[in-house]
Scaffold this active site. Sequence first.
Site, PDB file in Angstrom:
ATOM      1  N   THR A   1       0.907  -1.091  -0.031  1.00 40.59           N
ATOM      2  CA  THR A   1      -0.128   0.072  -0.106  1.00 40.59           C
ATOM      3  C   THR A   1       0.751   1.074  -0.017  1.00 40.59           C
ATOM      4  O   THR A   1       2.183   0.961   0.234  1.00 40.59           O
ATOM      5  CB  THR A   1      -0.844   0.023   1.283  1.00 40.59           C
ATOM      6  OG1 THR A   1      -1.967  -0.907   1.013  1.00 40.59           O
ATOM      7  CG2 THR A   1      -1.731   1.429   1.675  1.00 40.59           C
TER       8      THR A   1
ATOM      9  N   GLU B   1      -9.327  -6.302  -2.503  1.00 38.74           N
ATOM     10  CA  GLU B   1     -10.003  -5.600  -1.307  1.00 38.74           C
ATOM     11  C   GLU B   1     -10.942  -6.393  -0.655  1.00 38.74           C
ATOM     12  O   GLU B   1     -11.391  -6.158   0.561  1.00 38.74           O
ATOM     13  CB  GLU B   1     -10.152  -4.228  -1.928  1.00 38.74           C
ATOM     14  CG  GLU B   1      -9.983  -3.204  -0.873  1.00 38.74           C
ATOM     15  CD  GLU B   1      -8.333  -2.766  -1.139  1.00 38.74           C
ATOM     16  OE1 GLU B   1      -7.594  -2.822  -0.075  1.00 38.74           O
ATOM     17  OE2 GLU B   1      -8.005  -2.443  -2.076  1.00 38.74           O
TER      18      GLU B   1
ATOM     19  N   ASP C   1     -10.760  -7.216   2.814  1.00 40.83           N
ATOM     20  CA  ASP C   1     -11.164  -6.517   3.828  1.00 40.83           C
ATOM     21  C   ASP C   1     -12.477  -6.527   4.444  1.00 40.83           C
ATOM     22  O   ASP C   1     -12.648  -5.677   5.617  1.00 40.83           O
ATOM     23  CB  ASP C   1     -10.756  -4.835   3.456  1.00 40.83           C
ATOM     24  CG  ASP C   1      -9.148  -4.860   3.393  1.00 40.83           C
ATOM     25  OD1 ASP C   1      -8.507  -5.618   4.101  1.00 40.83           O
ATOM     26  OD2 ASP C   1      -8.568  -3.870   2.918  1.00 40.83           O
TER      27      ASP C   1
ATOM     28  N   SER D   1     -11.579  -0.028   6.002  1.00 42.66           N
ATOM     29  CA  SER D   1     -10.167   0.213   5.753  1.00 42.66           C
ATOM     30  C   SER D   1      -9.512   0.495   7.054  1.00 42.66           C
ATOM     31  O   SER D   1     -10.141   0.951   8.016  1.00 42.66           O
ATOM     32  CB  SER D   1     -10.035   1.055   4.548  1.00 42.66           C
ATOM     33  OG  SER D   1      -8.674   1.363   4.127  1.00 42.66           O
TER      34      SER D   1
ATOM     35  N   GLY E   1       0.627  -0.495   5.712  1.00 41.94           N
ATOM     36  CA  GLY E   1       0.904  -1.364   6.953  1.00 41.94           C
ATOM     37  C   GLY E   1      -0.194  -2.235   7.321  1.00 41.94           C
ATOM     38  O   GLY E   1      -0.286  -2.658   8.653  1.00 41.94           O
TER      39      GLY E   1
HETATM   40  O1  DON Z   1      -7.339  -0.634   3.388  1.00 40.03           O
HETATM   41  C1  DON Z   1      -6.730  -1.384   4.010  1.00 40.03           C
HETATM   42  O2  DON Z   1      -6.939  -1.222   5.453  1.00 40.03           O
HETATM   43  C2  DON Z   1      -5.806  -2.590   3.681  1.00 40.03           C
HETATM   44  N1  DON Z   1      -6.410  -2.844   2.384  1.00 40.03           N
HETATM   45  C3  DON Z   1      -4.532  -1.923   3.286  1.00 40.03           C
HETATM   46  C4  DON Z   1      -3.667  -2.975   3.032  1.00 40.03           C
HETATM   47  C5  DON Z   1      -2.215  -2.375   3.348  1.00 40.03           C
HETATM   48  O3  DON Z   1      -1.838  -1.562   3.931  1.00 40.03           O
HETATM   49  C6  DON Z   1      -1.286  -3.512   2.802  1.00 40.03           C
HETATM   50  N2  DON Z   1       0.174  -3.233   3.363  1.00 40.03           N
HETATM   51  N3  DON Z   1       0.555  -3.952   4.269  1.00 40.03           N
END
Ligand code: DON
Length: 578
Positions: A389, A428, A431, A460, A480
Amino acid sequence: MSVSLHGRVLVLSLLLTGTAAFAADGSPKTATGNAAQVQSAQLQQRPGHAAIASANYLATNAGLEVLAKGGNAFDAAVAVASTLSVVEPESSGIGGGFMAVLHRAKDDHDVFIDARETAPAAVNPRDYLNPDGSPNRDTALKGPLSAGIPGEPAGLVLIAKRYGRLPLQQSLAPAIRTARDGFQPDARLRHSIAEEQQNIQRWPASVAKYLPDGKPPADGAIWRDPDQARTWELIAAHGDDGFYRGETAQKLVAAVRAAGGNWTLADLAGYQAKERTPIVVNYRGYRIVTAPPPSSGGVAIAEILNILSGFDLSKMDQAQRVHYIVEAMRRAFRDHNDYLGDPDFVKMPLDMLLSPYYADGLRQSILPDRATPSSMLPRAEAPEPGMHTTHFSIIDADGNMAAITSTVNYVMGSTFVAAGTGVLLNDEMDDFALVPNKPNVYGLLGSAANAPAPGKRMLSSMSPSIVIGADRTAVIGSPGGSTIITQVLEGILHFIDGESAQQIAAHKRFHHQYMPDEVMVEDGTFDPATSDALTKMGYALKQRESWGFMNVVTWDRKTNQLDAASDPRRPSGLGKVQ
Ligand code: DON
């Protein structure tokens, strides 16, 4: 104006005299303002120069190019995000989504841009279960079923049209040029492709794009992406319609359905990026503007700061201070699991969660010398998140600010490229709480509030934030997974303690997310005495390797100094990044 571009972090002088711009070459440098103004000791209304911190120097460069053409921070944000889609596709891009906090200087307007992906209308929770009812981690994380309807194109078009000064043709020009003419993939991208090679091999268009000769691009190879260049050109020419209707939409839907996915043209045509009211929390004289749902980040950060506002952390030793911060994290993450989801679908008790009285109650429940066990939810294992990300921070000469965290979720997203579009789809859907109270890839648990539903946005952790003080301001964020929230929180605390952008980006970190009930710690965060004291209080400390890629810009309004810093954990060209 001459611009030398070596690092990922640059401070661009846009003073009216047109004096030389200058850059950081790995270690960020700073620009000084007008000396006469500094001596008058008045606070600056505008920096008069600009700073960008992003994860890749080509993207930072693209933002600077657009600023030099007369663009503002928001045009630069469009240029940085679209160029990251080309040069850092393992982290974010055209097939993903983002969340942004923008600050427009002329009317002091703060806004949140929600370009989060949505579930397609045909979403079916059974697709994410094995025949025996156990969670199917493959459909959740790989291939077209793992992909939500992308938000990034619509979000960038919205930012350009409502907040930018330049036409999309100009702000998207660097990305289009980079995709068409090619660039040398850095070691991190080559490593990410190698890491996901087996998954990439499952989809012919992904192979064509990422494994041109059957293997990841070699060091020094020039890599071009003409399909992605063309898709960005269609967006530049037609706005949303260039992606969500017509040729691109048809190719996306055909590719997804041929590979077992369930998108329709109506899903794409119905997608809308949204402006929302950010969460604002006041802490020790600073106004923190951060991400509302469908991010859980701002609610958690506000809850934690409200709890901490009842303690004088500066008077405590490290163990005591960490104890209170971890207990606040634990309580905020419990609420994350229970209450939060897409505000268009779920009624959330935000008044309660953000109330100082609620925080008072939570604070009372913290014992001064003992960890509180997290025993209300089943244990969940949180694997190490790769930092896939991306976050970038911008302040322009007028004091406009953009904090943008953008993602395709896990490394290389779904690994599925839709043939003929150059679009790498996100993963995604993981999530969502696809299976209630079963952990997602970040070990996060969820309930009905974050269950998948047609058109719904998945929760998210992305927490782009702007911290506005009387004389110092910071634009901050990080990747992260679930640790985004605590990394940004710690960055905010360090900024308020007076640390520079470089110190904030480099600071050692720790994390607690309620379940699993352990404090994840970066090597070197605590001295042995502190580790010992925390263990005696009942904490399980667990070392973790992977600590984000923070990109921070700060503005000191007394000296008119801008600083831009990129996380030193990931120097340019690092092969293995966690
Ligand atoms: O939106 C979110 O919380 C996750 N898809 C973020 C993913 C992320 O930070 C990947 N890196 N570690």
